[in-house]
Design a protein around this motif. Structure first.
Motif, mmCIF file in Angstrom:
data_model
loop_
_atom_site.group_PDB
_atom_site.id
_atom_site.type_symbol
_atom_site.label_atom_id
_atom_site.label_comp_id
_atom_site.label_asym_id
_atom_site.label_seq_id
_atom_site.Cartn_x
_atom_site.Cartn_y
_atom_site.Cartn_z
ATOM 1 N N SER A 1 64.452 -16.438 35.930
ATOM 2 C CA SER A 1 65.534 -16.958 36.763
ATOM 3 C C SER A 1 66.515 -15.878 37.190
ATOM 4 N N ALA A 2 66.723 -14.871 36.346
ATOM 5 C CA ALA A 2 67.663 -13.795 36.662
ATOM 6 C C ALA A 2 67.167 -12.509 36.022
ATOM 7 N N THR A 3 67.285 -11.414 36.748
ATOM 8 C CA THR A 3 66.847 -10.118 36.250
ATOM 9 C C THR A 3 67.935 -9.081 36.489
ATOM 10 N N ILE A 4 67.833 -7.963 35.774
ATOM 11 C CA ILE A 4 68.742 -6.841 35.966
ATOM 12 C C ILE A 4 68.105 -5.912 36.993
ATOM 13 N N ASP B 1 71.106 -14.193 45.431
ATOM 14 C CA ASP B 1 72.245 -13.281 45.523
ATOM 15 C C ASP B 1 72.290 -12.399 44.282
ATOM 16 N N THR B 2 73.194 -11.414 44.295
ATOM 17 C CA THR B 2 73.404 -10.561 43.133
ATOM 18 C C THR B 2 74.862 -10.641 42.711
ATOM 19 N N LEU B 3 75.105 -10.306 41.449
ATOM 20 C CA LEU B 3 76.455 -10.378 40.898
ATOM 21 C C LEU B 3 76.634 -9.234 39.909
ATOM 22 N N ILE C 1 83.209 -6.759 25.242
ATOM 23 C CA ILE C 1 83.672 -7.937 25.973
ATOM 24 C C ILE C 1 83.159 -7.833 27.400
ATOM 25 N N LEU C 2 82.412 -8.851 27.831
ATOM 26 C CA LEU C 2 81.856 -8.870 29.180
ATOM 27 C C LEU C 2 82.780 -9.607 30.136
ATOM 28 N N SER C 3 82.753 -9.205 31.387
ATOM 29 C CA SER C 3 83.524 -9.897 32.418
ATOM 30 C C SER C 3 82.741 -9.868 33.721
ATOM 31 N N VAL C 4 82.877 -10.956 34.484
ATOM 32 C CA VAL C 4 82.238 -11.063 35.792
ATOM 33 C C VAL C 4 83.261 -11.606 36.773
ATOM 34 N N SER C 5 83.043 -11.332 38.049
ATOM 35 C CA SER C 5 83.966 -11.821 39.066
ATOM 36 C C SER C 5 83.836 -13.320 39.266
ATOM 37 N N ASP C 6 82.675 -13.870 38.945
ATOM 38 C CA ASP C 6 82.436 -15.301 39.104
ATOM 39 C C ASP C 6 81.297 -15.683 38.178
ATOM 40 N N ARG D 1 74.015 -5.118 37.334
ATOM 41 C CA ARG D 1 73.955 -6.023 38.483
ATOM 42 C C ARG D 1 72.811 -6.999 38.266
ATOM 43 N N ILE D 2 73.160 -8.286 38.376
ATOM 44 C CA ILE D 2 72.223 -9.361 38.096
ATOM 45 C C ILE D 2 71.699 -9.923 39.416
ATOM 46 N N ALA D 3 70.393 -10.076 39.512
ATOM 47 C CA ALA D 3 69.774 -10.693 40.687
ATOM 48 C C ALA D 3 69.236 -12.056 40.282
#
Length: 494
Positions: free
Chosen positions: A194-197, A164-166, A152-157, A206-208
């Motif tokens: 569009s997005a990389t690790i 930015d990174t998340l 189960i994955l979870s992210v703050s937003d 962490r996603i950029a």
């Protein structure tokens, strides 16, 4: 008769050379025979168990392999270690034993940089006299998450600004619902443009994001192939704000609304971005209500500024008068509006001109013609798409002059890949069956990594995307579609 040739020195020399060769041969031979020990050299090359399709970790970093060679009939063990170079290592063992052969137990362990054993194997081998016998063995994955049954994955937003990174984290349980930690995850995205690790660790990544406006899927897959995914919207940073029109003329007490075009550095039109509106002289013009709405309080001219959170801004002017000139012409802008999907919106602006071509305040009634039910328009010219089709929106000034704009509402082309049921990865877990389906990013590409919940043949969230992106294209979530008020026309003064 010829002279007698003495050949004895040559014979002696040959005999000496032969003696040297015999000694060398005896020295190189492995001694064997009754009462003599046998020697063997073993080169052990470990192989790692391959990951399931799509599995394997981008975080696992193996440091060394350790081997223990123990005689089955008792006696001292031999230990060897070797460092990994690109997941390859070779262990060297030299053993001495009585007789022609001996059986050994070979135990191997692959250890990562944190000191944890992630791969292990045990097997029996037979050592025979000789040099550099090559031994291959496959090590089985034995990390704590080898028994993971659900992730189960979870992210703050789920919204991230461009560049930015998340951080995203993963939690895992086994078939008995026991929590497993750490998880050695292979992270990936549905659209690497569009997005990389940029970094990862046990159970985290962490996603950029690039500076684009798009929806992407973040996929986490364990070594055994169990996976989960979550959608994330990338919001491109606002680079330009353009307020339209650049000037409005109002009577004291009237209201109007400016339109605004927000775009990224790449020139893509952005929607749904918050803007801060302010009046340079609040005593003359007050800004309030919906974005861009202004109310004239006293005669004079002042500026209204719209600013994005990134600092991009634009200015428009409001001229307030106590008495208007006679209106001879009314103009609506823009002349054509293309709305993408039901619930999309846009702003029309009406302006009136006097006989000398100067701006003069007007009072307008807005209506929809030639396509009633396609769009709604409020008293300040704000449009909302109600149905697929086209219509004309007309602004009529109270003195009789009028102008119109053509509005077209199209439904984005949705290319839904065939949903396919994935294998059951968990039994009896209340979170349900997670398999694989198709998820969509902001373009026309699809990713076959979105989870499907048991009893539902759709991904966790459905993203509707145009088949080909263009400037102004918008990506909307099916769960976020608004149901607008179905009013057709309002009449008010402004």
């Amino acid at each position: 008769m010829g002279r007698k040739v003495d050949r004895l020195p040559s014979v002696a020399r040959l005999a000496g050379l032969l003696a040297i060769a015999v000694v060398a041969s005896c020295r190189d031979r492995v001694p064997s025979g009754p009462g003599l020990p046998s020697r063997a050299s073993l080169a052990v090359v470990p192989r790692l168990q391959p990951a399931a399709a799509g599995g394997g970790s981008t975080f696992i970093s193996l440091r060394k392999v350790r081997g223990i060679l123990a005689p089955l009939d008792g006696g001292p063990s031999s230990t060897a270690e070797a460092g990994f170079v690109n997941d390859t290592a070779t262990l060297a063992f030299d053993v001495t034993f009585p007789g022609r052969s001996r059986r050994y137990s070979l135990a191997l362990a692959a250890i990562d940089t944190a000191g944890d054993t992630l791969f292990r194997s045990t097997r029996e081998i037979t050592a025979s006299p000789g040099a550099s016998t090559l031994v291959h063995d496959t090590l089985k994955y034995v990390a704590p998450d080898s028994a993971v049954a659900a992730i189960i994955l979870s992210v703050s937003d789920t919204l991230i600004l461009g560049v930015d990174t998340l951080a995203v984290s993963a939690a895992g349980v086994d078939a008995q619902r026991r929590e497993l930690s750490p998880l050695y995850i292979r992270w990936s995205t549905s659209d690497s443009t569009s997005a990389t690790i940029v970094s990862s660790g046990p159970s985290t990544g962490r996603i950029a994001a690039r500076d684009v406006d798009r929806v992407v899927w973040i996929i986490a897959r364990a070594f055994n192939g169990v996976a989960d995914s979550i959608s994330m919207r990338i919001a491109a940073r606002v680079a330009r704000v353009h307020v339209v029109p650049d000037t409005l003329a109002l009577l004291v007490g009237d209201s109007a609304r400016f339109g605004v075009v927000v775009s990224s550095a790449r020139g893509d039109t952005l929607t749904g971005r918050p803007l801060k509106w302010a009046s340079v002289d609040p005593a003359l013009v007050q800004v309030g209500g919906a974005g861009g709405a202004v109310h004239a309080l006293a005669p004079g001219t002042t500026a209204v500024v719209a600013t994005s959170p990134e600092g991009a801004a634009d200015t428009a002017w409001v001229r307030v008068v106590s008495q208007a000139l006679a209106v001879v012409r009314t103009d609506v802008s823009p002349k054509t509006v293309h709305l993408l999907g039901i619930g999309d919106s846009a702003q029309l602006v009406a302006r009136s001109y006097a006989s000398d071509s100067s701006l003069t305040p007007g009072h307008y009634s807005w209506s929809v013609r030639g396509g009633v039910g396609v769009v709604s328009v409020d008293s300040l010219g704000h449009l909302i798409a109600l149905a697929i089709g086209s219509a004309w929106v007309v602004a009529t000034e109270q003195k009789g002059t009028a102008d119109s704009a053509q509005v077209t509402v199209d439904l984005p082309t949705v290319t839904l890949g065939a949903m396919r049921a994935g294998r059951r990865v968990m039994s009896g877990i209340s979170t349900g069956h997670r398999g694989t389906g198709n998820a969509f990013d902001g373009g026309s590409r699809s990713s076959s990594s979105a989870p499907i919940l048991r009893g539902c043949s759709c991904p966790r969230s459905l993203i509707i995307a145009p088949s080909a992106t263009s400037s102004g294209a918008r990506v909307k979530s099916a769960s976020a579609t608004r149901t607008p008020t179905r009013s057709r026309s309002w009449t008010s003064s402004r």
